[in-house]
Design a protein around this motif. Sequence first.
Motif, PDB file in Angstrom:
ATOM      1  N   ALA A  25      -4.602   7.053 -11.252  1.00  0.00           N
ATOM      2  CA  ALA A  25      -4.253   7.781 -10.030  1.00  0.00           C
ATOM      3  C   ALA A  25      -5.079   7.256  -8.862  1.00  0.00           C
ATOM      4  O   ALA A  25      -6.277   7.015  -8.984  1.00  0.00           O
ATOM      5  CB  ALA A  25      -4.488   9.275 -10.223  1.00  0.00           C
ATOM      6  N   GLY A  26      -4.411   7.058  -7.735  1.00  0.00           N
ATOM      7  CA  GLY A  26      -5.078   6.581  -6.538  1.00  0.00           C
ATOM      8  C   GLY A  26      -5.064   5.072  -6.374  1.00  0.00           C
ATOM      9  O   GLY A  26      -5.427   4.570  -5.307  1.00  0.00           O
ATOM     10  N   LEU A  27      -4.640   4.351  -7.415  1.00  0.00           N
ATOM     11  CA  LEU A  27      -4.630   2.891  -7.349  1.00  0.00           C
ATOM     12  C   LEU A  27      -3.196   2.359  -7.248  1.00  0.00           C
ATOM     13  O   LEU A  27      -2.236   3.044  -7.575  1.00  0.00           O
ATOM     14  CB  LEU A  27      -5.320   2.295  -8.567  1.00  0.00           C
ATOM     15  N   ASN A  28      -3.099   1.112  -6.804  1.00  0.00           N
ATOM     16  CA  ASN A  28      -1.802   0.459  -6.689  1.00  0.00           C
ATOM     17  C   ASN A  28      -1.432  -0.255  -7.977  1.00  0.00           C
ATOM     18  O   ASN A  28      -2.307  -0.764  -8.689  1.00  0.00           O
ATOM     19  CB  ASN A  28      -1.799  -0.555  -5.539  1.00  0.00           C
ATOM     20  N   PRO A  32      -0.174   8.371  -6.709  1.00  0.00           N
ATOM     21  CA  PRO A  32      -0.899   9.351  -5.897  1.00  0.00           C
ATOM     22  C   PRO A  32      -2.255   9.712  -6.487  1.00  0.00           C
ATOM     23  O   PRO A  32      -2.411   9.810  -7.711  1.00  0.00           O
ATOM     24  CB  PRO A  32       0.043  10.564  -5.899  1.00  0.00           C
ATOM     25  N   ALA A  33      -3.235   9.904  -5.621  1.00  0.00           N
ATOM     26  CA  ALA A  33      -4.596  10.190  -6.066  1.00  0.00           C
ATOM     27  C   ALA A  33      -4.692  11.494  -6.854  1.00  0.00           C
ATOM     28  O   ALA A  33      -5.567  11.651  -7.712  1.00  0.00           O
ATOM     29  CB  ALA A  33      -5.534  10.236  -4.859  1.00  0.00           C
ATOM     30  N   ASN A  34      -3.789  12.435  -6.570  1.00  0.00           N
ATOM     31  CA  ASN A  34      -3.838  13.736  -7.258  1.00  0.00           C
ATOM     32  C   ASN A  34      -2.875  13.804  -8.434  1.00  0.00           C
ATOM     33  O   ASN A  34      -2.603  14.892  -8.959  1.00  0.00           O
ATOM     34  CB  ASN A  34      -3.535  14.865  -6.274  1.00  0.00           C
ATOM     35  N   ILE A  86      -0.489   8.180 -17.079  1.00  0.00           N
ATOM     36  CA  ILE A  86      -1.264   8.344 -15.858  1.00  0.00           C
ATOM     37  C   ILE A  86      -2.667   8.823 -16.224  1.00  0.00           C
ATOM     38  O   ILE A  86      -2.837   9.758 -17.009  1.00  0.00           O
ATOM     39  CB  ILE A  86      -0.614   9.351 -14.894  1.00  0.00           C
ATOM     40  N   GLN A  87      -3.654   8.165 -15.667  1.00  0.00           N
ATOM     41  CA  GLN A  87      -5.057   8.561 -15.850  1.00  0.00           C
ATOM     42  C   GLN A  87      -5.530   9.155 -14.535  1.00  0.00           C
ATOM     43  O   GLN A  87      -5.786   8.443 -13.567  1.00  0.00           O
ATOM     44  CB  GLN A  87      -5.894   7.339 -16.232  1.00  0.00           C
ATOM     45  N   GLY A  88      -5.556  10.468 -14.495  1.00  0.00           N
ATOM     46  CA  GLY A  88      -5.907  11.155 -13.258  1.00  0.00           C
ATOM     47  C   GLY A  88      -6.635  12.450 -13.532  1.00  0.00           C
ATOM     48  O   GLY A  88      -7.535  12.497 -14.372  1.00  0.00           O
TER      49      GLY A  88
END
Length: 227
Positions: free
Chosen positions: A84-87, A142-144, A174-176
């Motif tokens: 999460a938060g990365l491209n 998305p970061a969240n 997803i790792q978030g």
Amino acid sequence: MKNFSLLVVAVASSIALVTEAHVSFRFPCPRRASYNECPQPKSDSDWNLVDYDSISPVGSFNGINDPIPKHPASFPGNRPVFTAGLNVNTTYEVDAPHNGGTCQWTLSYDNGKTQVVIQDWFRNCLRDAKHGRRYTVSVKIPANAPSGPALLTWLWNNNEGSREMYASSADVVIQGSNGGSISGVAPAFCNYGPGSCFIAEEVVAGGNWGEVYFKNRKNITITVPPK
């Protein structure tokens, strides 16, 4: 000479109308795709489930060929992990880009029943792609975005040719955050069956690429409980 020019334009337009663009995910692997790097059937009886035509449209304004996602599940195998938060550099198998179009990327945590758009590329998506070459688009998670198994789906309405919808769905992890919500808009499924929003060929519509349909997408929130 004038009549000859008009004939050339007419022939070119008719070719564009009958030629289909063919594009799909290459990475992450679309479900049940026949690409060598993708998960393969574990038993002989499952080889009939391999999708050897993952680059074809899932539907047009006249009818629906396949559901979205096209297949209920992938073959067993490792899923790529996205933070999460990365491209993520997603890649596409491109047969014909047809002067680009509008792309939507969505995430789902319930196998595609509810999807939230995480990125758009209006009008110019794949416009500079080349026939027979792979194409790369950077997509930001998305970061969240909550942690867990998820479905990343790519949707595309092409600018030229038959009025179609293309879609590829890939199983990812997803790792978030441990649980939480992700909000945005639900995707627009245009040129996907009678009664769907209709986007005409860009050249015929005088540059109208269906902007109003994407502006009017409904807000949606997807909540994933903590583990």
